[in-house]
Motif scaffolding. Structure first.
Motif, PDB file in Angstrom:
ATOM      1  N   ILE A 160     -11.544   1.012  -2.335  1.00 15.74           N
ATOM      2  CA  ILE A 160     -12.431   2.174  -2.405  1.00 15.74           C
ATOM      3  C   ILE A 160     -13.258   2.137  -3.695  1.00 15.74           C
ATOM      4  CG2 ILE A 160     -12.581   4.694  -2.223  1.00 15.74           C
ATOM      5  CD1 ILE A 160     -11.598   3.336   0.317  1.00 15.74           C
ATOM      6  N   LEU A 216      -0.020   8.161  -3.360  1.00 15.09           N
ATOM      7  CA  LEU A 216      -1.115   7.511  -4.092  1.00 15.09           C
ATOM      8  C   LEU A 216      -0.622   6.196  -4.665  1.00 15.09           C
ATOM      9  CD1 LEU A 216      -1.505   9.064  -7.629  1.00 15.09           C
ATOM     10  CD2 LEU A 216       0.242   9.849  -6.038  1.00 15.09           C
ATOM     11  N   GLN A 217      -1.526   5.246  -4.699  1.00 15.09           N
ATOM     12  CA  GLN A 217      -1.212   3.972  -5.349  1.00 15.09           C
ATOM     13  C   GLN A 217      -2.217   3.730  -6.475  1.00 15.09           C
ATOM     14  OE1 GLN A 217      -0.296   0.735  -2.605  1.00 15.09           O
ATOM     15  NE2 GLN A 217       0.882   2.088  -1.303  1.00 15.09           N
ATOM     16  N   CYS A 218      -3.403   3.234  -6.147  1.00 14.79           N
ATOM     17  CA  CYS A 218      -4.369   2.979  -7.231  1.00 14.79           C
ATOM     18  C   CYS A 218      -4.954   4.264  -7.775  1.00 14.79           C
ATOM     19  CB  CYS A 218      -5.484   2.055  -6.756  1.00 14.79           C
ATOM     20  SG  CYS A 218      -6.742   2.865  -5.742  1.00 14.79           S
ATOM     21  N   GLY A 219      -4.863   5.350  -7.018  1.00 15.61           N
ATOM     22  CA  GLY A 219      -5.319   6.647  -7.498  1.00 15.61           C
ATOM     23  C   GLY A 219      -6.807   6.900  -7.337  1.00 15.61           C
ATOM     24  N   TYR A 220      -7.521   5.943  -6.785  1.00 20.15           N
ATOM     25  CA  TYR A 220      -8.982   6.104  -6.752  1.00 20.15           C
ATOM     26  C   TYR A 220      -9.424   7.141  -5.722  1.00 20.15           C
ATOM     27  CZ  TYR A 220     -13.795   4.844  -7.637  1.00 20.15           C
ATOM     28  OH  TYR A 220     -15.121   4.883  -8.005  1.00 20.15           O
ATOM     29  N   CYS A 221      -8.757   7.150  -4.579  1.00 20.82           N
ATOM     30  CA  CYS A 221      -9.128   8.130  -3.546  1.00 20.82           C
ATOM     31  C   CYS A 221      -8.520   9.497  -3.843  1.00 20.82           C
ATOM     32  CB  CYS A 221      -8.648   7.663  -2.171  1.00 20.82           C
ATOM     33  SG  CYS A 221      -6.839   7.750  -1.978  1.00 20.82           S
ATOM     34  N   THR A 222      -7.578   9.535  -4.777  1.00 20.87           N
ATOM     35  CA  THR A 222      -6.684  10.690  -4.915  1.00 20.87           C
ATOM     36  C   THR A 222      -7.394  12.013  -5.214  1.00 20.87           C
ATOM     37  OG1 THR A 222      -4.988   9.128  -5.615  1.00 20.87           O
ATOM     38  CG2 THR A 222      -4.564  11.455  -6.041  1.00 20.87           C
ATOM     39  N   CYS A 249      -8.427   6.020   2.391  1.00 19.89           N
ATOM     40  CA  CYS A 249      -7.552   5.463   1.370  1.00 19.89           C
ATOM     41  C   CYS A 249      -7.263   4.035   1.796  1.00 19.89           C
ATOM     42  CB  CYS A 249      -6.246   6.248   1.285  1.00 19.89           C
ATOM     43  SG  CYS A 249      -5.048   5.469   0.176  1.00 19.89           S
ATOM     44  N   ARG A 250      -7.463   3.095   0.906  1.00 14.63           N
ATOM     45  CA  ARG A 250      -7.240   1.699   1.275  1.00 14.63           C
ATOM     46  C   ARG A 250      -5.834   1.239   0.888  1.00 14.63           C
ATOM     47  NH1 ARG A 250      -8.936  -1.757   5.139  1.00 14.63           N
ATOM     48  NH2 ARG A 250     -10.059  -3.578   4.368  1.00 14.63           N
ATOM     49  N   CYS A 251      -5.116   2.056   0.121  1.00 11.73           N
ATOM     50  CA  CYS A 251      -3.840   1.580  -0.430  1.00 11.73           C
ATOM     51  C   CYS A 251      -2.606   2.048   0.331  1.00 11.73           C
ATOM     52  CB  CYS A 251      -3.670   2.062  -1.864  1.00 11.73           C
ATOM     53  SG  CYS A 251      -4.884   1.455  -3.025  1.00 11.73           S
ATOM     54  N   THR A 252      -2.570   3.309   0.721  1.00  9.51           N
ATOM     55  CA  THR A 252      -1.275   3.908   1.084  1.00  9.51           C
ATOM     56  C   THR A 252      -0.929   3.834   2.562  1.00  9.51           C
ATOM     57  OG1 THR A 252      -2.245   6.082   1.495  1.00  9.51           O
ATOM     58  CG2 THR A 252      -1.497   5.624  -0.760  1.00  9.51           C
TER      59      THR A 252
HETATM   60  S1  FES Z   1      -4.544   5.189  -3.500  1.00  5.82           S
HETATM   61 FE1  FES Z   1      -5.929   3.530  -3.651  1.00  5.82          FE
HETATM   62  S2  FES Z   1      -7.485   4.162  -2.294  1.00  5.82           S
HETATM   63 FE2  FES Z   1      -5.982   5.663  -1.996  1.00  5.82          FE
END
Ligand code: FES
Ligand code: FES
Lengths: 773, 169
Positions: free
Chosen positions: A188, B96-102, B133-136
């Motif tokens: 993202i 959340l993982q990378c936190g970007y979408c959070t 969200c691309r991570c979770t």
């Molecule tokens: S936690 Fe990485 S995009 Fe949602």
């Protein structure tokens, strides 16, 4: 696990969550140095052309290749024999080789103004016929992308086991042609770079959204002719990587050169159009698979012709050939394949360079192997679970060396399959099928080689072979434990899991452990976070550094207790003898502030240790999984609904099960994207056709079912805690399992889907092909 | 052009080109970098803020069209009781993982909790369609939301001033 419940094995909540939840993460786009100039790139509008020049606007800062001769080309040469090298210029010189290739850097006070400047540039080029399909690229009369090559291929590899006798003896033979789509990893957050020159240190400081700050540093130094000490790379919070940020960027080199040239900070932030069109770049494989089996379904041999669309250049550091090298070595999967014949080609096309996306070649290989197994099972009239069970490496054979020399460390593959199938009500499913419903069950079993080290990557020929991983552990004077690692955490939760490892060894509360990562000036060298290596490698290194630190603390603590060292132990964050104890805080205070109380035999290195780690053997851990999917296909629309998704997974010892589940779930969602939605098509002229996230479809919350995960725990005998690399696993199985489910649903029509993603159009086409639409 | 916004409770006078979008204004001029940018096309939801009381994509609002608006960003909701519950649940459910979408995800989640107190899992997933969200893989996000919805449905939990279970304190 430690009694505290915070060590290895605890589902500890993440230490990093707080800042992200409050919107206080700090990503590259959040950093804006004073006096910064923003960069917009003029990019190639065409896939293949001879570049004659660029007409610049009368005013404004515009730089082309001719203006930045200090930047050397990016060279990622594979060490494999026969590799054809491609020099990738940071800014195009005389040829344009893919849409989106940077031609000129345009700088202004704002990105909008920089884009206006880019729009005012006129590139002068003569278009050439484009090569946009990998099979067409290999035709003898195809236009050459690198004109001094004899064909559009980076590398060809082979293995030539005899298969000519098999037609006579095999009970079944199938042949399938399969394709996976070109994809975009699409984190993202896009990429981004800030470059600054520090005249005091004579050092270039590059802040970049990268998974591998040290490799990026080496690459920048190499291409700009700087000493490595003159380059510092900082990777701040990174909004997802998945392989997309495991690359040395042309944009990094250009920003770095400009910052030096102009003496001002320079920033480039990738927008989504750039991300999708200039960098749509992973997964695209073609397979022509032939497999032979005996009457019970036992595999006799596989013959594979595989082509990987590697794009126009060999990307740094993984090269254009990593995927093909993996196909040659992991195609046998978790099975005891007795004979294997293959030819792989890494084709060169007018597309952006291919990068290894989570799962790398495993996703395509698993798709090819597992759909082929189902085709064999259908031909033999045996069950999909049965054909797998008879071919899987049995637990008693572990550790098992397969015919291409892969060594599986531990596990019970057939049991994972049994449990996954047991979670599905197969009888009910078959009854629904008998009643005419278009539903199917799909299985996939695979293993994921992770944390593989020197010997494996050396064999794959990549230019950056990982060696020992190092970590630093030190106490600050207040007794806080500081860990420094050279790899990077961008969602994996290493700030938490490495603190758990330290806690396991030293007993320091994870809340009092700080992880420093993502800065080459502060951390030991590392090839970075990729290849499911972080928890095994950095986990092992942190544990070793903490162990050595504990030894030093023990000497000091024993002296403070006035007890013989042998009578003391390190327990729960203190040096203990009987009832008496000295906390590690006190030990730290003594070292830093009251050295008069130190014993004579103290280690003069103090409370700071750098230790290295590499598993022995370093052929990698093999986590493994069985995926079982129930899918329903709408015969009218071709739409596929995932009704049930079960994963049985063995990642060895789980340092933090909650985080492992998160990795598996996230990977599986990406795998569902690969299976059903994601595709970056190119037209015959090499134009990318999906320029927004409305065209390139990422799975949303409604496309991903509520996935069930069951864990088996077979520790790896070769790693510090028995942990295995598992970060990519989820992304490997879904295309295979889902397409097998679709094909099971379509089996009564005799229809099969062979190309990814299995979009409604492809499902309907498969039905139409057998006259069942 | 000149424009006036009320951002996180404070009246703010700004100067911007009319084509600048609200996300850039918030990030570049007010240093509210918790509002993230993922696509600038209205698809990913990373830029979601509260605009005049409803969630909106700040990448699609231009400075020229938001004069006089009232905006709340993730930074302005640190003391919000619903947000506190959500933060707690997001952490507990590993949402959340990378936190970007959070931040964008939380803005949407808060709206769901307030607007649809009876939402079930299907509805929650549907409502999240505009936030990628691309991570979770979304499971943690959905579970966190369902947990907050359930906790607010329990008798006695309606009091917005009730002490919270220490949001990540
Ligand atoms: S936690 Fe990485 S995009 Fe949602
Ligand atoms: S950045 Fe606004 S919706 Fe993606």
């Amino acid at each position: 696990m430690t009694v505290s419940g915070k060590g290895v094995g605890a589902s500890l909540r993440r230490k990093e969550d707080r800042r992200f939840l409050q919107g206080r993460g700090r990503y590259v786009g959040d950093i804006r140095p004073a006096g910064v100039l923003e960069v917009a790139f003029l990019r190639s509008p065409v896939a293949h052309a001879r570049l004659r020049g660029v007409q610049k606007p009368a005013q404004g800062l515009v730089f082309t290749a001719a203006d930045l001769l200090e930047i050397g080309p990016i060279r990622a040469n594979s060490a494999l024999p026969g590799f054809r090298a491609s020099d990738q210029p940071a800014l195009a010189r005389d040829k344009l080789r893919h849409v989106g290739e940077p031609i000129a850097a345009c700088l202004a006070e704002s990105r909008a103004a920089a884009e206006d400047l880019a729009a005012a540039c006129l590139p002068d080029y003569e278009e050439l016929p484009a090569v946009s399909d990998m099979l067409a690229a290999l035709a003898p009369d195809a236009p050459l992308i690198h004109e001094h090559w004899s064909e559009n291929a980076f590398l060809e590899t082979k293995r030539e086991d005899e298969v000519a006798d098999l037609d006579a003896i095999a009970a079944a033979k199938v042949r399938r042609r399969l394709r996976t789509a070109r994809q975009s990893m699409a984190p993202i957050e896009g990429r981004g770079v800030i470059a600054e020159w520090d005249p005091r240190l004579e050092q270039l400081i590059v802040t970049s959204s990268t998974q591998m700050p040290h490799v990026t540093k080496s690459g920048i130094a190499e291409c700009l002719g700087l000493d490595e000490g003159q380059v510092r790379v900082i990777s701040p919070d990174v909004g997802g990587g998945f392989g997309y940020k495991g690359i040395l960027l042309a944009e990094e080199l250009v920003c770095a050169a400009l910052a030096i040239r102009l003496g001002r900070p320079v920033r480039w932030l990738e927008d989504r159009l750039e991300q999708l069109t200039a960098n749509a770049n992973c997964r695209e494989h073609f397979y022509d698979v032939t497999a032979w089996a005996d009457a019970e379904g036992r595999l006799l041999a596989c013959e594979v012709e595989a082509v990987v669309d590697a794009g126009a250049y060999s990307a740094y550091p993984f090269s254009a050939c990593l995927e093909a090298a993996q196909i040659g070595s992991i195609f046998p999967g978790p099975y005891t394949l007795p004979r294997f014949r293959f030819r792989t080609v890494s084709a060169c096309t007018n597309k952006p360079p291919i990068l290894p996306y989570r799962g790398v070649a495993r996703t395509g290989v698993c798709f090819a192997m597992e759909t082929t197994l189902d085709a064999l099972a259908r031909q033999l009239g045996i069950d999909a679970a049965a054909i797998r069970a008879i071919n899987l490496v049995p637990p008693e054979a572990m550790p098992y060396r397969n015919l291409v020399g892969k060594v599986f460390d531990s596990g019970d593959y057939p049991e994972a399959l049994r449990r996954a199938v047991a979670a599905i009500d197969v009888a009910a499913l078959r009854a629904r099928q008998a009643a005419g419903e278009t539903v199917g069950l799909g299985l996939a079993v695979f293993c994921e080689q992770g944390a593989h080290g020197t010997s494996v990557y050396h064999g794959w020929g990549i230019p950056f072979v990982p060696g020992f991983e190092q970590a630093q552990a030190r106490f600050t004077p207040d007794g806080v434990l500081e860990l420094r690692v050279g790899l990077h955490s961008h969602g994996q939760g290493l700030e938490t899991t490495l603190a758990q490892v330290a806690h396991e060894v030293l007993g320091v509360d994870p809340a009092r452990v700080r992880l420093v990562h993502g800065d080459t000036a502060l951390t030991p060298y590392s090839t970075g976070t990729w290849g499911s290596r972080a928890m095994v490698m950095a986990g092992g290194a942190v544990a070793e550094a903490c162990r050595q630190l504990g030894e030093r603390a023990l000497t000091i603590g024993a002296a403070l207790l006035q007890a013989p060292r042998e009578a003391c132990v390190l327990r729960d964050g203190a040096i203990v003898q009987g009832e008496a104890k000295v906390t590690l805080d006190e030990v730290a205070r003594t070292w830093y502030r009251r050295p008069q109380n130190l014993p004579r035999e103290v280690d003069k290195g103090g409370l700071e240790v750098t230790a290295g780690y590499r598993p022995d053997p370093d052929t990698g851990t093999h986590s493994y999984a069985a995926h079982a999917v129930v899918a329903r296909v709408d015969r009218e629309t071709g739409a596929v609904v995932l009704e049930q998704y079960v994963i049985v997974e063995d990642g060895g010892t789980l340092v933090n099960p909650m985080i492992v589940d998160g990795q598996v779930l996230g990977g599986t969602a990406q795998g569902i994207g690969t299976a059903l939605y994601e595709e970056m098509p190119f037209d015959a002229q090499g134009q990318p056709l999906a320029g927004t996230l409305a065209d390139y479809l990422l799975p949303g919350a409604s496309e991903v079912p509520d996935i069930t995960i069951e864990h088996m725990v077979t520790p790896s005998p070769w790693t510090r805690f028995g942990q295995k690399g598992i970060g990519e696993s989820g992304a490997i199985g879904p295309p295979a399992a889902i397409v097998n489910a679709i094909n099971d649903a379509l089996a009564r029509f005799g229809a099969e889907v062979t190309d990814l993603p299995a979009t409604p159009a492809r499902v309907l086409a498969a039905l139409a092909k057998v006259g069942a639409a | 052009m000149k424009l006036h916004l009320t951002v996180n409770g404070a009246a703010t006078a700004l100067e911007a080109e009319p084509r600048t979008h609200l996300a850039d204004l918030l990030r570049d001029q007010l240093l509210l970098t918790g509002t993230h940018i993922g696509c600038e096309h209205g698809v990913c939801g990373a830029c979601t803020v509260e605009l005049d009381g409803a969630p909106a994509r700040s990448c699609l609002m231009h400075a020229g069209s938001c004069d006089g608006a009232t905006v709340r960003t993730i930074e302005g909701l640190v003391d919000d009781p619903v947000m506190a519950l959500l933060c707690e649940a997001f952490s507990a459910e590993h949402a959340l993982q990378c936190g970007y979408c959070t931040p964008g995800m939380l803005m949407t989640a808060r709206d769901i909790v307030l607007r649809l107190p009876e939402a079930d899992e299907d509805r929650v997933r549907e409502e999240l369609a505009g936030n990628l969200c691309r991570c979770t893989g979304y499971r943690g996000i959905v579970r966190a939301l369902l947990a907050v919805l359930a906790s607010r449905r329990r008798p006695g939990s309606g009091d917005p001033d009730s002490p919270l279970s220490g949001c990540l304190a």
